[in-house]
Scaffold this active site. Structure first.
Site, short mmCIF file in Angstrom:
data_model
loop_
_atom_site.label_atom_id
_atom_site.label_comp_id
_atom_site.label_asym_id
_atom_site.label_seq_id
_atom_site.Cartn_x
_atom_site.Cartn_y
_atom_site.Cartn_z
N LYS A 1 -5.38 9.91 -13.26
CA LYS A 1 -5.59 8.58 -12.69
C LYS A 1 -5.71 8.70 -11.18
CE LYS A 1 -2.17 5.27 -12.17
NZ LYS A 1 -2.26 4.59 -10.87
N THR B 1 3.81 -5.75 -13.04
CA THR B 1 5.22 -5.68 -13.44
C THR B 1 6.15 -5.93 -12.25
OG1 THR B 1 5.00 -3.29 -13.24
CG2 THR B 1 5.00 -4.18 -15.46
N ASP C 1 -0.85 10.27 -7.60
CA ASP C 1 -0.53 9.44 -6.44
C ASP C 1 -0.29 10.31 -5.22
OD1 ASP C 1 -0.77 7.02 -7.85
OD2 ASP C 1 1.24 7.23 -8.67
N ASP D 1 -8.22 3.62 -10.92
CA ASP D 1 -7.30 2.46 -10.92
C ASP D 1 -7.43 1.70 -9.60
OD1 ASP D 1 -5.09 0.78 -11.23
OD2 ASP D 1 -3.62 2.36 -10.88
N GLN E 1 11.23 2.48 -11.23
CA GLN E 1 10.86 1.80 -12.47
C GLN E 1 12.13 1.26 -13.12
OE1 GLN E 1 7.85 1.19 -13.35
NE2 GLN E 1 6.45 2.89 -12.93
N HIS F 1 -10.67 -7.51 -8.08
CA HIS F 1 -10.39 -8.95 -8.21
C HIS F 1 -11.16 -9.67 -7.10
CE1 HIS F 1 -7.09 -12.30 -8.66
NE2 HIS F 1 -8.31 -12.75 -8.86
N ASP F 2 -12.27 -10.33 -7.46
CA ASP F 2 -13.08 -11.06 -6.47
C ASP F 2 -13.97 -12.02 -7.26
OD1 ASP F 2 -14.57 -11.77 -4.10
OD2 ASP F 2 -14.05 -9.82 -3.26
N GLY G 1 3.47 9.49 -13.70
CA GLY G 1 3.36 9.99 -12.34
C GLY G 1 4.47 10.96 -12.01
N ARG G 2 5.50 10.44 -11.32
CA ARG G 2 6.55 11.31 -10.80
C ARG G 2 7.24 12.24 -11.79
NH1 ARG G 2 8.86 6.27 -7.74
NH2 ARG G 2 7.77 5.39 -9.53
N LYS H 1 -8.18 -1.81 -9.60
CA LYS H 1 -7.77 -3.20 -9.86
C LYS H 1 -8.64 -4.23 -9.14
CE LYS H 1 -2.87 -2.02 -10.61
NZ LYS H 1 -2.79 -0.65 -10.10
O1 C5P Z 1 5.56 7.79 -10.86
P1 C5P Z 1 5.40 6.82 -11.99
O2 C5P Z 1 5.41 7.48 -13.37
O3 C5P Z 1 6.34 5.64 -11.92
O4 C5P Z 1 3.90 6.27 -11.81
C1 C5P Z 1 3.37 5.27 -12.60
C2 C5P Z 1 1.97 4.97 -12.17
O5 C5P Z 1 1.52 3.82 -12.88
C3 C5P Z 1 1.82 4.63 -10.68
O6 C5P Z 1 0.53 5.08 -10.28
C4 C5P Z 1 1.91 3.13 -10.66
O7 C5P Z 1 1.21 2.56 -9.58
C5 C5P Z 1 1.24 2.77 -11.98
N1 C5P Z 1 1.62 1.47 -12.54
C6 C5P Z 1 2.93 1.13 -12.85
N2 C5P Z 1 3.21 -0.09 -13.39
C7 C5P Z 1 2.23 -0.97 -13.60
C8 C5P Z 1 0.91 -0.65 -13.29
C9 C5P Z 1 0.63 0.60 -12.76
O8 C5P Z 1 3.83 1.92 -12.68
N3 C5P Z 1 2.51 -2.13 -14.16
#
Ligand code: C5P
Length: 232
Positions: free
Chosen positions: A32, A119, A10, A59, A190, A63-64, A210-211, A61
Protein backbone atom coordinates in the site's frame (compact mmCIF):
# COMPACT_ATOMS: atom_id res chain seq x y z
CA UNK A 1 -11.86 -13.32 -3.98
CA UNK A 2 -8.23 -14.22 -3.29
CA UNK A 3 -7.20 -13.31 0.22
CA UNK A 4 -3.94 -11.37 0.56
CA UNK A 5 -1.77 -9.47 3.03
CA UNK A 6 -1.06 -5.86 2.00
CA UNK A 7 1.96 -4.19 3.62
CA UNK A 8 1.36 -0.49 4.42
CA UNK A 9 4.60 1.14 3.22
CA UNK A 10 4.24 4.19 5.46
CA UNK A 11 7.70 5.56 4.67
CA UNK A 12 8.63 9.09 3.62
CA UNK A 13 11.15 8.29 0.90
CA UNK A 14 11.85 5.94 -1.97
CA UNK A 15 15.19 5.05 -0.45
CA UNK A 16 13.63 3.85 2.79
CA UNK A 17 10.89 1.97 0.93
CA UNK A 18 13.30 0.13 -1.37
CA UNK A 19 15.65 -0.69 1.51
CA UNK A 20 12.66 -2.21 3.30
CA UNK A 21 11.42 -4.19 0.29
CA UNK A 22 14.93 -5.40 -0.60
CA UNK A 23 14.82 -7.55 2.53
CA UNK A 24 12.18 -9.70 0.82
CA UNK A 25 14.80 -10.93 -1.69
CA UNK A 26 12.89 -11.97 -4.77
CA UNK A 27 9.45 -12.08 -3.14
CA UNK A 28 6.86 -9.49 -4.13
CA UNK A 29 4.37 -8.66 -1.39
CA UNK A 30 1.24 -6.61 -2.21
CA UNK A 31 2.01 -3.06 -0.96
CA UNK A 32 0.00 0.00 0.00
CA UNK A 33 1.31 3.43 -1.01
CA UNK A 34 -0.33 6.19 1.00
CA UNK A 35 -0.31 9.98 0.91
CA UNK A 36 3.01 10.34 2.73
CA UNK A 37 5.06 8.34 0.25
CA UNK A 38 3.10 9.47 -2.83
CA UNK A 39 3.39 13.16 -1.97
CA UNK A 40 7.10 12.73 -1.17
CA UNK A 41 8.08 10.87 -4.32
CA UNK A 42 5.28 11.46 -6.83
CA UNK A 43 3.92 8.96 -9.37
CA UNK A 44 7.40 7.58 -10.11
CA UNK A 45 7.35 5.60 -6.85
CA UNK A 46 4.30 3.75 -8.15
CA UNK A 47 6.00 3.02 -11.48
CA UNK A 48 9.18 1.86 -9.71
CA UNK A 49 7.36 -0.58 -7.44
CA UNK A 50 5.18 -1.81 -10.32
CA UNK A 51 8.34 -2.47 -12.35
CA UNK A 52 9.72 -4.47 -9.47
CA UNK A 53 6.62 -6.66 -9.70
CA UNK A 54 4.53 -5.58 -6.72
CA UNK A 55 0.75 -5.30 -6.72
CA UNK A 56 -0.19 -1.85 -5.47
CA UNK A 57 -3.03 -0.39 -3.42
CA UNK A 58 -2.82 3.39 -3.97
CA UNK A 59 -4.40 4.84 -0.82
CA UNK A 60 -5.07 8.49 -1.73
CA UNK A 61 -8.71 8.67 -0.53
CA UNK A 62 -10.04 11.00 -3.23
CA UNK A 63 -12.91 13.35 -2.30
CA UNK A 64 -13.96 16.27 -4.56
CA UNK A 65 -16.68 17.15 -7.06
CA UNK A 66 -17.53 14.26 -9.42
CA UNK A 67 -15.87 15.78 -12.49
CA UNK A 68 -12.57 16.44 -10.68
CA UNK A 69 -12.47 12.94 -9.20
CA UNK A 70 -13.31 11.41 -12.58
CA UNK A 71 -10.40 13.26 -14.21
CA UNK A 72 -7.98 12.53 -11.38
CA UNK A 73 -8.90 8.84 -11.55
CA UNK A 74 -8.32 8.84 -15.31
CA UNK A 75 -4.76 10.05 -14.67
CA UNK A 76 -4.24 7.48 -11.89
CA UNK A 77 -5.51 4.68 -14.14
CA UNK A 78 -2.38 5.12 -16.27
CA UNK A 79 -0.22 4.12 -13.31
CA UNK A 80 -1.57 0.60 -13.61
CA UNK A 81 -2.27 0.16 -9.88
CA UNK A 82 -4.37 -2.74 -8.62
CA UNK A 83 -6.53 -0.95 -6.05
CA UNK A 84 -7.46 2.71 -5.43
CA UNK A 85 -9.81 4.36 -2.96
CA UNK A 86 -12.02 7.38 -2.32
CA UNK A 87 -14.39 8.76 0.32
CA UNK A 88 -17.97 7.48 0.05
CA UNK A 89 -18.99 10.84 1.57
CA UNK A 90 -18.37 12.34 -1.90
CA UNK A 91 -21.76 10.86 -2.94
CA UNK A 92 -22.80 8.17 -5.39
CA UNK A 93 -22.37 10.61 -8.30
CA UNK A 94 -18.73 11.08 -7.32
CA UNK A 95 -18.18 7.34 -7.00
CA UNK A 96 -19.77 6.72 -10.41
CA UNK A 97 -17.55 9.43 -11.90
CA UNK A 98 -14.53 7.77 -10.31
CA UNK A 99 -15.40 4.42 -11.86
CA UNK A 100 -15.84 5.97 -15.27
CA UNK A 101 -12.56 7.84 -15.00
CA UNK A 102 -10.51 4.92 -13.74
CA UNK A 103 -11.64 2.49 -16.43
CA UNK A 104 -8.82 2.15 -18.97
CA UNK A 105 -9.42 2.29 -22.72
CA UNK A 106 -9.18 -1.54 -22.85
CA UNK A 107 -12.00 -1.84 -20.28
CA UNK A 108 -9.78 -2.97 -17.38
CA UNK A 109 -9.58 -1.07 -14.10
CA UNK A 110 -8.19 -1.40 -10.58
CA UNK A 111 -10.47 -2.37 -7.70
CA UNK A 112 -12.16 0.79 -6.39
CA UNK A 113 -12.70 0.79 -2.65
CA UNK A 114 -14.58 3.31 -0.49
CA UNK A 115 -13.70 4.73 2.90
CA UNK A 116 -16.98 4.99 4.85
CA UNK A 117 -16.26 6.90 8.06
CA UNK A 118 -12.64 7.17 9.19
CA UNK A 119 -11.97 5.11 12.29
CA UNK A 120 -10.50 8.25 13.86
CA UNK A 121 -13.99 9.83 13.87
CA UNK A 122 -15.83 9.10 17.14
CA UNK A 123 -19.58 8.85 17.58
CA UNK A 124 -19.45 12.16 19.45
CA UNK A 125 -17.73 13.99 16.58
CA UNK A 126 -20.06 12.39 14.04
CA UNK A 127 -23.06 13.78 15.93
CA UNK A 128 -21.75 17.09 17.23
CA UNK A 129 -19.29 18.20 14.53
CA UNK A 130 -20.56 16.52 11.38
CA UNK A 131 -24.23 16.74 12.42
CA UNK A 132 -24.89 13.14 11.37
CA UNK A 133 -27.55 12.00 13.81
CA UNK A 134 -27.55 8.28 13.04
CA UNK A 135 -25.37 5.85 14.99
CA UNK A 136 -21.86 5.20 13.59
CA UNK A 137 -22.51 1.57 12.56
CA UNK A 138 -25.68 2.53 10.69
CA UNK A 139 -23.82 5.36 8.93
CA UNK A 140 -20.94 3.06 7.97
CA UNK A 141 -23.31 0.39 6.58
CA UNK A 142 -25.33 2.98 4.68
CA UNK A 143 -22.19 4.44 3.07
CA UNK A 144 -21.06 0.90 2.18
CA UNK A 145 -24.45 0.28 0.53
CA UNK A 146 -24.09 3.57 -1.40
CA UNK A 147 -20.67 2.41 -2.61
CA UNK A 148 -22.11 -0.94 -3.74
CA UNK A 149 -24.99 0.82 -5.50
CA UNK A 150 -22.53 3.08 -7.34
CA UNK A 151 -20.79 -0.07 -8.61
CA UNK A 152 -17.69 0.06 -6.40
CA UNK A 153 -15.89 -3.13 -5.46
CA UNK A 154 -15.72 -2.80 -1.69
CA UNK A 155 -14.88 -0.79 1.41
CA UNK A 156 -12.13 -0.26 3.93
CA UNK A 157 -13.52 -1.36 7.30
CA UNK A 158 -12.63 -2.96 10.61
CA UNK A 159 -12.44 -6.77 10.52
CA UNK A 160 -15.32 -6.82 13.03
CA UNK A 161 -17.50 -5.07 10.41
CA UNK A 162 -16.54 -7.37 7.53
CA UNK A 163 -19.34 -9.88 8.15
CA UNK A 164 -22.03 -7.19 8.32
CA UNK A 165 -20.69 -5.53 5.15
CA UNK A 166 -20.84 -8.87 3.32
CA UNK A 167 -24.39 -9.45 4.59
CA UNK A 168 -25.56 -6.04 3.41
CA UNK A 169 -23.59 -5.71 0.16
CA UNK A 170 -22.96 -9.31 -0.92
CA UNK A 171 -20.20 -11.82 -0.32
CA UNK A 172 -18.19 -10.64 -3.33
CA UNK A 173 -18.11 -7.03 -2.07
CA UNK A 174 -14.51 -6.70 -0.95
CA UNK A 175 -13.52 -5.86 2.64
CA UNK A 176 -10.06 -4.34 3.14
CA UNK A 177 -9.23 -4.27 6.82
CA UNK A 178 -6.50 -2.43 8.76
CA UNK A 179 -6.05 -2.48 12.55
CA UNK A 180 -4.21 -5.80 12.53
CA UNK A 181 -1.91 -6.86 15.37
CA UNK A 182 -0.32 -10.13 16.44
CA UNK A 183 -1.73 -11.58 19.66
CA UNK A 184 1.63 -11.00 21.36
CA UNK A 185 2.43 -7.63 19.72
CA UNK A 186 2.27 -3.87 20.47
CA UNK A 187 -1.02 -2.12 19.68
CA UNK A 188 0.50 1.34 19.01
CA UNK A 189 -2.26 3.91 18.40
CA UNK A 190 -4.77 1.37 17.08
CA UNK A 191 -7.56 0.81 19.57
CA UNK A 192 -9.72 -2.08 18.38
CA UNK A 193 -7.27 -4.59 16.99
CA UNK A 194 -7.67 -8.02 15.43
CA UNK A 195 -5.11 -10.74 14.73
CA UNK A 196 -4.62 -11.96 11.14
CA UNK A 197 -6.23 -15.26 12.14
CA UNK A 198 -9.30 -13.51 13.60
CA UNK A 199 -9.55 -11.29 10.51
CA UNK A 200 -9.67 -14.44 8.38
CA UNK A 201 -12.39 -15.97 10.54
CA UNK A 202 -14.38 -12.70 10.37
CA UNK A 203 -14.35 -12.78 6.56
CA UNK A 204 -11.85 -10.02 5.65
CA UNK A 205 -10.67 -10.26 2.05
CA UNK A 206 -7.46 -8.26 2.45
CA UNK A 207 -5.65 -7.23 5.62
CA UNK A 208 -3.54 -4.06 5.62
CA UNK A 209 -0.60 -4.41 7.98
CA UNK A 210 1.87 -1.64 8.71
CA UNK A 211 3.98 -1.43 11.85
CA UNK A 212 3.69 -5.10 12.92
CA UNK A 213 5.73 -5.81 9.75
CA UNK A 214 7.64 -2.57 9.01
CA UNK A 215 8.87 -2.11 12.59
CA UNK A 216 9.52 -5.80 13.32
CA UNK A 217 13.07 -6.91 14.04
CA UNK A 218 12.56 -9.45 11.25
CA UNK A 219 10.02 -7.97 8.79
CA UNK A 220 10.12 -10.97 6.45
CA UNK A 221 9.31 -13.36 9.29
CA UNK A 222 6.49 -11.05 10.44
CA UNK A 223 5.07 -10.95 6.90
CA UNK A 224 5.30 -14.74 6.64
CA UNK A 225 3.48 -15.06 9.93
CA UNK A 226 0.66 -12.83 8.61
CA UNK A 227 0.39 -14.90 5.43
CA UNK A 228 0.41 -18.14 7.41
CA UNK A 229 -2.34 -16.93 9.77
CA UNK A 230 -4.48 -15.14 7.18
CA UNK A 231 -4.04 -16.86 3.82
CA UNK A 232 -2.78 -20.44 4.25
O1 C5P B 1 0.89 0.43 11.28
P1 C5P B 1 -0.53 -0.01 11.13
O2 C5P B 1 -0.69 -1.53 10.95
O3 C5P B 1 -1.45 0.52 12.21
O4 C5P B 1 -0.99 0.63 9.74
C1 C5P B 1 -2.29 0.52 9.25
C2 C5P B 1 -2.39 1.24 7.95
O5 C5P B 1 -3.77 1.28 7.57
C3 C5P B 1 -1.92 2.69 7.97
O6 C5P B 1 -1.40 2.99 6.68
C4 C5P B 1 -3.19 3.47 8.23
O7 C5P B 1 -3.16 4.77 7.70
C5 C5P B 1 -4.22 2.62 7.49
N1 C5P B 1 -5.60 2.75 7.98
C6 C5P B 1 -5.98 2.48 9.28
N2 C5P B 1 -7.28 2.60 9.66
C7 C5P B 1 -8.20 3.00 8.77
C8 C5P B 1 -7.84 3.28 7.45
C9 C5P B 1 -6.51 3.14 7.08
O8 C5P B 1 -5.17 2.10 10.10
N3 C5P B 1 -9.46 3.07 9.13
Amino acid sequence: MGKDVIIACDFSSKQETLAFLDQFSGRKPYVKIGMELFYAEGPSIVRDLKERGHQIFLDLKLHDIPNTVKKAMAVLSRLDVDMVNLHAAGTRAMMEGALEGVTRPDGTRPLVIAVTQLTSTSQERLTEELLIEKPMDETVMHYAANAAQAGLDGVVCAPLEAGKVHQRCGKDFVTVTPGIRFADGEKGDQVRVTTPEQAKALGSDYIVVGRPITQASDPVAAYDRCVKEFVD
